[in-house]
Design an enzyme around this catalytic site. Structure first.
Site, PDB file in Angstrom:
ATOM      1  CB  THR A  40      -0.930   0.005   1.225  1.00 56.69           C
ATOM      2  OG1 THR A  40      -1.755  -1.158   1.191  1.00 56.69           O
ATOM      3  CG2 THR A  40      -1.809   1.248   1.245  1.00 56.69           C
ATOM      4  CG  HIS A  43      -0.537   0.438  -4.509  1.00 55.55           C
ATOM      5  ND1 HIS A  43      -0.613   0.179  -5.865  1.00 55.55           N
ATOM      6  CD2 HIS A  43      -0.714  -0.754  -3.892  1.00 55.55           C
ATOM      7  CE1 HIS A  43      -0.830  -1.114  -6.049  1.00 55.55           C
ATOM      8  NE2 HIS A  43      -0.880  -1.702  -4.863  1.00 55.55           N
TER       9      HIS A  43
END
Length: 340
Positions: A40, A43
């Site tokens: 995450t 990202h």
């Protein structure tokens, strides 16, 4: 204090000075010791489509951590200054139907640290005391730092009975690698892991996978034939890749069960005929069960599960860029940053 901040709406992350937060009555101030870089976080670093619609620039990112209690809110009991803790990174409302029904991991009002509110990539952070998880002395901080994704892996691997079963895991990121190890540790028969990254497939093999398959070079069906298998009983989808998911559907045994953690692109399709006519069960997985998953994953490590095999790099916080580069290049398992 130092913090890693998503300062701009573009690729990158920035080490900046931000104020030390103040704990509320039911919160605890934590002095961070070690944090780990998650997919995450990558990202957000890359500023992909998901990040652009989810993240507000100015956010302190990060949600995988271990630290020590530095200050207690006025209403907090049961913890001591200096105690070593990690914490559940999903903050739930406590009053919805699922929270009150004992299913807080399904709270529709969940707030994620490092995504929706300031997170753990800092010298200090605040957390609700109810989210804390004490770390036993026998578990080193470099492993406790990534209990969050370890918990995702444990939630997936323990969702269905895998004892004596054949398990397919699509996606050899750190969570898929750990899930492969858990499945073998608790008694799965064959655990097959697919990916296109040979470095990470080797880590999955090191953690106990029966076979690892680079699907750009080898047919999964050929591997099944070598193992004298008709199909997989349990599937764990970790890749977020529609082609990998459809390969999984094609290779599942009738009546098989699939746990899905990988996030598919918007609009991604699948072969519904395979799901319907094979009688497959597909279960979405988000986060960890609070706090049963935390209990089980702690006991797994204490009973000898070799979680350390997925840890490939330990860096100082000043080397954070190297850590993100390694993650972007797919040349790392877990990367842990030290804040000391």
């Amino acid at each position: 204090m130092k913090a890693l901040v998503k300062r701009e709406a573009s690729k990158g992350i920035w080490l900046e000075q931000v104020p030390v937060p103040t704990p509320g009555p039911n919160e605890v101030l934590i002095k961070l010791e070690k944090t780990a870089i998650c997919g995450t976080d990558l990202h957000i670093y890359l500023w992909d489509e998901w990040s652009q619609r989810t993240i507000t620039p100015g956010l302190t990112i990060g949600h995988e951590f271990v630290g020590r209690v530095a200050e207690l809110g006025s209403a907090v009991t049961g913890y001591q200054v200096g105690q070593r803790v990690s914490a559940e990174g999903h903050i739930v409302c406590g009053h919805c139907r699922n929270c009150r029904g004992g299913r807080p991991h399904l709270c529709p009002n969940t707030v994620g640290i490092g995504v929706n509110v300031n997170g753990a990539f800092a010298e200090y952070m605040v957390m609700p005391a109810s989210n804390l998880w004490p770390i036993p002395d026998q578990i080193p901080s470099e492993l406790a730092a990534f209990f969050d994704p370890y918990g995702n892996a444990a939630h997936c691997a323990l969702e269905f009975d895998v004892i004596g079963e054949d398990v397919l895991i699509t996606g050899a990121g750190p969570i898929g690698i750990i899930a492969a190890g858990i499945c073998k540790h608790i008694g799965a028969r064959n655990v097959v892991v697919t990916d296109v990254n040979d470095f990470r497939l080797k880590l999955a093999a090191d953690l106990g996978a029966t076979r690892v398959v680079n699907v750009s070079k080898t047919s999964l069906k050929d591997v099944m034939a070598d193992l004298h298998m008709e199909g997989f009983d349990v599937g764990l989808e970790m890749s977020g890749n529609p082609r990998a998911f459809n390969d999984m559907l094609d290779c599942m045994y009738h009546g098989g069960k699939i746990a899905m953690l990988g996030i598919m692109p918007r609009g991604a399709g699948c072969d519904w005929d395979k799901i319907i006519f094979k009688g497959l069960t597909v279960q979405g997985i988000y986060g960890r069960k609070m706090y049963e998953t935390w209990y089980k994953m702690t006991q797994l490590v204490l009973s000898g599960f070799p979680l350390q095999k997925v840890l490939t790099h330990q860096l100082s916080i000043d080397e954070f860029q190297k850590g993100f580069d390694l993650m972007e290049e797919g040349k790392a398992g877990k990367v842990v940053l030290s804040w000391n």
